[in-house]
Scaffold this motif. Sequence first.
Motif, PDB file in Angstrom:
ATOM      1  N   ALA A 151       0.813  -1.221   0.000  1.00 42.08           N
ATOM      2  CA  ALA A 151       0.000   0.000   0.000  1.00 42.08           C
ATOM      3  C   ALA A 151       0.846   1.270   0.000  1.00 42.08           C
ATOM      4  O   ALA A 151       0.295   2.368   0.056  1.00 42.08           O
ATOM      5  CB  ALA A 151      -0.930   0.006   1.205  1.00 42.08           C
ATOM      6  N   GLY A 152       2.176   1.119  -0.055  1.00 43.13           N
ATOM      7  CA  GLY A 152       3.012   2.306  -0.163  1.00 43.13           C
ATOM      8  C   GLY A 152       4.145   2.412   0.836  1.00 43.13           C
ATOM      9  O   GLY A 152       4.938   3.366   0.787  1.00 43.13           O
ATOM     10  N   LYS A 153       4.243   1.423   1.749  1.00 46.48           N
ATOM     11  CA  LYS A 153       5.290   1.493   2.760  1.00 46.48           C
ATOM     12  C   LYS A 153       6.638   0.948   2.290  1.00 46.48           C
ATOM     13  O   LYS A 153       7.651   1.145   2.949  1.00 46.48           O
ATOM     14  CB  LYS A 153       4.852   0.724   4.011  1.00 46.48           C
ATOM     15  CG  LYS A 153       3.721   1.380   4.795  1.00 46.48           C
ATOM     16  CD  LYS A 153       4.181   2.662   5.462  1.00 46.48           C
ATOM     17  CE  LYS A 153       3.108   3.226   6.381  1.00 46.48           C
ATOM     18  NZ  LYS A 153       3.574   4.457   7.070  1.00 46.48           N
ATOM     19  N   LEU A 154       6.637   0.243   1.143  1.00 46.58           N
ATOM     20  CA  LEU A 154       7.905  -0.241   0.606  1.00 46.58           C
ATOM     21  C   LEU A 154       8.753   0.967   0.227  1.00 46.58           C
ATOM     22  O   LEU A 154       8.304   1.855  -0.482  1.00 46.58           O
ATOM     23  CB  LEU A 154       7.669  -1.118  -0.617  1.00 46.58           C
ATOM     24  CG  LEU A 154       8.886  -1.897  -1.143  1.00 46.58           C
ATOM     25  CD1 LEU A 154       9.347  -2.908  -0.104  1.00 46.58           C
ATOM     26  CD2 LEU A 154       8.553  -2.603  -2.450  1.00 46.58           C
ATOM     27  N   LEU A 191      16.099  -8.161   3.518  1.00 42.58           N
ATOM     28  CA  LEU A 191      16.532  -6.867   3.006  1.00 42.58           C
ATOM     29  C   LEU A 191      15.512  -6.398   1.982  1.00 42.58           C
ATOM     30  O   LEU A 191      15.294  -7.054   0.962  1.00 42.58           O
ATOM     31  CB  LEU A 191      17.919  -6.992   2.368  1.00 42.58           C
ATOM     32  CG  LEU A 191      18.555  -5.719   1.800  1.00 42.58           C
ATOM     33  CD1 LEU A 191      18.782  -4.681   2.903  1.00 42.58           C
ATOM     34  CD2 LEU A 191      19.870  -6.054   1.096  1.00 42.58           C
ATOM     35  N   LEU A 192      14.855  -5.284   2.267  1.00 40.71           N
ATOM     36  CA  LEU A 192      13.780  -4.814   1.404  1.00 40.71           C
ATOM     37  C   LEU A 192      14.303  -4.022   0.207  1.00 40.71           C
ATOM     38  O   LEU A 192      15.330  -3.345   0.296  1.00 40.71           O
ATOM     39  CB  LEU A 192      12.821  -3.934   2.209  1.00 40.71           C
ATOM     40  CG  LEU A 192      12.008  -4.659   3.289  1.00 40.71           C
ATOM     41  CD1 LEU A 192      11.263  -3.649   4.153  1.00 40.71           C
ATOM     42  CD2 LEU A 192      11.042  -5.648   2.664  1.00 40.71           C
ATOM     43  N   LYS A 193      13.565  -4.118  -0.883  1.00 44.77           N
ATOM     44  CA  LYS A 193      13.883  -3.340  -2.071  1.00 44.77           C
ATOM     45  C   LYS A 193      13.789  -1.850  -1.746  1.00 44.77           C
ATOM     46  O   LYS A 193      12.903  -1.417  -0.998  1.00 44.77           O
ATOM     47  CB  LYS A 193      12.911  -3.687  -3.194  1.00 44.77           C
ATOM     48  CG  LYS A 193      13.178  -2.958  -4.501  1.00 44.77           C
ATOM     49  CD  LYS A 193      12.144  -3.344  -5.549  1.00 44.77           C
ATOM     50  CE  LYS A 193      12.374  -2.591  -6.848  1.00 44.77           C
ATOM     51  NZ  LYS A 193      11.348  -2.921  -7.875  1.00 44.77           N
ATOM     52  N   ASP A 194      14.706  -1.077  -2.304  1.00 45.77           N
ATOM     53  CA  ASP A 194      14.745   0.375  -2.103  1.00 45.77           C
ATOM     54  C   ASP A 194      14.940   0.754  -0.645  1.00 45.77           C
ATOM     55  O   ASP A 194      14.454   1.800  -0.192  1.00 45.77           O
ATOM     56  CB  ASP A 194      13.468   1.038  -2.645  1.00 45.77           C
ATOM     57  CG  ASP A 194      13.272   0.814  -4.129  1.00 45.77           C
ATOM     58  OD1 ASP A 194      14.275   0.728  -4.848  1.00 45.77           O
ATOM     59  OD2 ASP A 194      12.113   0.723  -4.570  1.00 45.77           O
TER      60      ASP A 194
END
Length: 342
Positions: A67-70, A258-261
């Motif tokens: 929903a936009g938190k990435l 490890l998250l993208k961006d």
Amino acid sequence: MKKLIKPALILLLALSANAQAAGTLSLYNWFEYMPKSLLDKFSEEYDVAVTTDTFDSNEAMLASLKAGKLGSYDLAVPGDYMVKIMANEGMLDTFKPEELSNFSNISKQWLDVSFDPGRKSSIPYQWGSTSFSVNRDIYKGSIDSLSVIFNPPEELKGKINVLDTAGETLTLASVYLGIPQCSTDREQLKSLSNLVNTAKKDWASFGSDVAKDVLVSGDVTAGMIWSGFSAKARAEGANVEYAFPKEGFIVWMDNLVLLKDAPNRENALKFMNFLLEPENAAELSNFAKYSPGVDNTEPFLLAEVKDSPEANPPKGSKGVFVETCSQEVQEMYNAIWTRLKK
């Protein structure tokens, strides 16, 4: 002068912003799953300020990121099946083993895992199981079957809490029925839906973050629960017993991904490496009451963690991992869950 000063000021502000970013780390984690002492130790050792937000289910975490938190967080702590889903969604970054000097500390059994072969995006966080516990001060009956949750005896009706997570609740229901996970058989799916919707009238509540507290308080007599939460309930003085039902129970591995961006990738890698140090991995287990996926932690583990009945399933018991269904099949399970939660 203005033409000379203005670019210099912009450069100074940019350098200041970069310096500030270099000293931060943002973690997205389950509730009650990381001791403050360990975060403080990392912050002091690396001069990095850590901020943490929490979630109460794998599905809630995924929805929030989509929903936009990435891009807002550096690291997250999904369960095994969710790691694969996130990777398929393109939500994970990758790293090379040489970027983590403690990579070799990962226990062999948790290295080449199906949801992240060779560990390219994740490291082990904690592992445990999901089943149910009962308050033995109130309920004296047998706990050898998942019928305690899905077809409870009269004395437990209206006194059961169920985890508010589709993946685990529907998996345990499938295990009880003896049907495969990710089934596409309409009769099997109908049986699954009928089972949980019929059992619902005997449940007092859906709750994940309160699963321990409602047992300790006596608000419920039985409830689905994670093994570490059951151990914590005992540590708080509740006379609870954790079940290893004959039909089976869920085994899981939570992972630090490890998250993208990730806005602070280097600090994220530092933190991953930090948690792969045996002493730190053990401190996490001593707090969470689960088991580490890191070698050489035993000298640092408390006896109550090593010898916990929740962490030592009896010989011959059957643990299963939650499977990752195809999108088409998952939509059918989502429909069952949506109907259940109405």
